[in-house]
Design a protein around this motif. Sequence first.
Motif, PDB file in Angstrom:
ATOM      1  N   LYS A   6       0.845  -1.188   0.000  1.00  0.00           N
ATOM      2  CA  LYS A   6       0.000   0.000   0.000  1.00  0.00           C
ATOM      3  C   LYS A   6       0.883   1.242   0.000  1.00  0.00           C
ATOM      4  CE  LYS A   6      -4.310  -1.435   2.071  1.00  0.00           C
ATOM      5  NZ  LYS A   6      -5.224  -1.264   3.200  1.00  0.00           N
ATOM      6  N   PRO A   7       0.472   2.290  -0.702  1.00  0.00           N
ATOM      7  CA  PRO A   7       1.300   3.495  -0.746  1.00  0.00           C
ATOM      8  C   PRO A   7       1.397   4.155   0.631  1.00  0.00           C
ATOM      9  CG  PRO A   7      -0.815   3.888  -1.784  1.00  0.00           C
ATOM     10  CD  PRO A   7      -0.748   2.430  -1.470  1.00  0.00           C
ATOM     11  N   VAL A   8       2.566   4.697   0.892  1.00  0.00           N
ATOM     12  CA  VAL A   8       2.817   5.365   2.163  1.00  0.00           C
ATOM     13  C   VAL A   8       2.224   6.767   2.093  1.00  0.00           C
ATOM     14  CG1 VAL A   8       4.633   6.123   3.737  1.00  0.00           C
ATOM     15  CG2 VAL A   8       4.935   4.057   2.378  1.00  0.00           C
ATOM     16  N   LEU A   9       1.728   7.269   3.205  1.00  0.00           N
ATOM     17  CA  LEU A   9       1.184   8.614   3.229  1.00  0.00           C
ATOM     18  C   LEU A   9       2.278   9.610   2.874  1.00  0.00           C
ATOM     19  CD1 LEU A   9      -0.955   8.427   6.473  1.00  0.00           C
ATOM     20  CD2 LEU A   9      -1.743   8.294   4.134  1.00  0.00           C
ATOM     21  N   SER A  10       1.968  10.538   1.996  1.00  0.00           N
ATOM     22  CA  SER A  10       2.945  11.489   1.511  1.00  0.00           C
ATOM     23  C   SER A  10       2.791  12.826   2.205  1.00  0.00           C
ATOM     24  CB  SER A  10       2.769  11.694   0.010  1.00  0.00           C
ATOM     25  OG  SER A  10       2.904  10.475  -0.660  1.00  0.00           O
ATOM     26  N   THR A  11       3.801  13.657   2.012  1.00  0.00           N
ATOM     27  CA  THR A  11       3.730  15.013   2.550  1.00  0.00           C
ATOM     28  C   THR A  11       2.933  15.876   1.581  1.00  0.00           C
ATOM     29  OG1 THR A  11       5.774  15.659   1.449  1.00  0.00           O
ATOM     30  CG2 THR A  11       5.966  14.742   3.671  1.00  0.00           C
ATOM     31  N   LYS A  12       2.595  17.048   2.013  1.00  0.00           N
ATOM     32  CA  LYS A  12       1.830  17.971   1.162  1.00  0.00           C
ATOM     33  C   LYS A  12       2.614  18.343  -0.084  1.00  0.00           C
ATOM     34  CE  LYS A  12      -0.966  20.063   4.780  1.00  0.00           C
ATOM     35  NZ  LYS A  12      -1.262  21.306   5.509  1.00  0.00           N
ATOM     36  N   ALA A  13       3.908  18.527   0.073  1.00  0.00           N
ATOM     37  CA  ALA A  13       4.748  18.891  -1.067  1.00  0.00           C
ATOM     38  C   ALA A  13       4.759  17.776  -2.108  1.00  0.00           C
ATOM     39  CB  ALA A  13       6.163  19.194  -0.598  1.00  0.00           C
ATOM     40  N   GLN A  14       4.879  16.537  -1.637  1.00  0.00           N
ATOM     41  CA  GLN A  14       4.891  15.413  -2.574  1.00  0.00           C
ATOM     42  C   GLN A  14       3.551  15.296  -3.300  1.00  0.00           C
ATOM     43  OE1 GLN A  14       5.921  12.278   0.115  1.00  0.00           O
ATOM     44  NE2 GLN A  14       8.092  12.322  -0.454  1.00  0.00           N
ATOM     45  N   LEU A  15       2.453  15.505  -2.577  1.00  0.00           N
ATOM     46  CA  LEU A  15       1.134  15.436  -3.203  1.00  0.00           C
ATOM     47  C   LEU A  15       0.965  16.530  -4.249  1.00  0.00           C
ATOM     48  CD1 LEU A  15      -1.107  14.653  -0.101  1.00  0.00           C
ATOM     49  CD2 LEU A  15      -0.510  13.119  -1.972  1.00  0.00           C
ATOM     50  N   SER A  16       1.443  17.743  -3.956  1.00  0.00           N
ATOM     51  CA  SER A  16       1.311  18.829  -4.927  1.00  0.00           C
ATOM     52  C   SER A  16       2.167  18.565  -6.159  1.00  0.00           C
ATOM     53  CB  SER A  16       1.670  20.173  -4.290  1.00  0.00           C
ATOM     54  OG  SER A  16       3.031  20.188  -3.929  1.00  0.00           O
ATOM     55  N   MET A  17       3.357  18.007  -5.976  1.00  0.00           N
ATOM     56  CA  MET A  17       4.206  17.662  -7.115  1.00  0.00           C
ATOM     57  C   MET A  17       3.532  16.589  -7.978  1.00  0.00           C
ATOM     58  SD  MET A  17       7.067  19.375  -7.167  1.00  0.00           S
ATOM     59  CE  MET A  17       8.220  18.354  -8.043  1.00  0.00           C
ATOM     60  N   GLN A  18       2.911  15.630  -7.345  1.00  0.00           N
ATOM     61  CA  GLN A  18       2.226  14.571  -8.085  1.00  0.00           C
ATOM     62  C   GLN A  18       1.066  15.149  -8.891  1.00  0.00           C
ATOM     63  OE1 GLN A  18       0.657  11.501  -5.583  1.00  0.00           O
ATOM     64  NE2 GLN A  18       0.203  10.146  -7.281  1.00  0.00           N
ATOM     65  N   GLU A  19       0.311  16.060  -8.283  1.00  0.00           N
ATOM     66  CA  GLU A  19      -0.799  16.699  -9.001  1.00  0.00           C
ATOM     67  C   GLU A  19      -0.297  17.472 -10.209  1.00  0.00           C
ATOM     68  OE1 GLU A  19      -3.525  19.074  -6.751  1.00  0.00           O
ATOM     69  OE2 GLU A  19      -3.696  17.544  -5.195  1.00  0.00           O
ATOM     70  N   SER A  20       0.791  18.225 -10.032  1.00  0.00           N
ATOM     71  CA  SER A  20       1.311  19.017 -11.150  1.00  0.00           C
ATOM     72  C   SER A  20       1.804  18.105 -12.273  1.00  0.00           C
ATOM     73  CB  SER A  20       2.429  19.944 -10.683  1.00  0.00           C
ATOM     74  OG  SER A  20       3.537  19.187 -10.248  1.00  0.00           O
TER      75      SER A  20
END
Length: 65
Positions: free
Chosen positions: A36-50
């Motif tokens: 299962k994917p590990v919970l990410s930080t906000k920065a990682q989530l924003s990079m993934q969205e971009s």
Amino acid sequence: MTKICFIKILQQTLNIKKKRVNPKKMQRKINKEKNKPVLSTKAQLSMQESREQSKIIRKKASQTR
């Protein structure tokens, strides 16, 4: 006589075993939990969205050509 009946009932309830889980099934379940994917930080989530947004833009651009 009531003591004997009570003892028999008690023995029957103690003899009930929990259902064993198939070892292969247990191993699959453990591996699924580990992958299962590990919970990410906000920065990682924003990079993934971009990255996903830029991927969508590239796909639309390539379709119009």
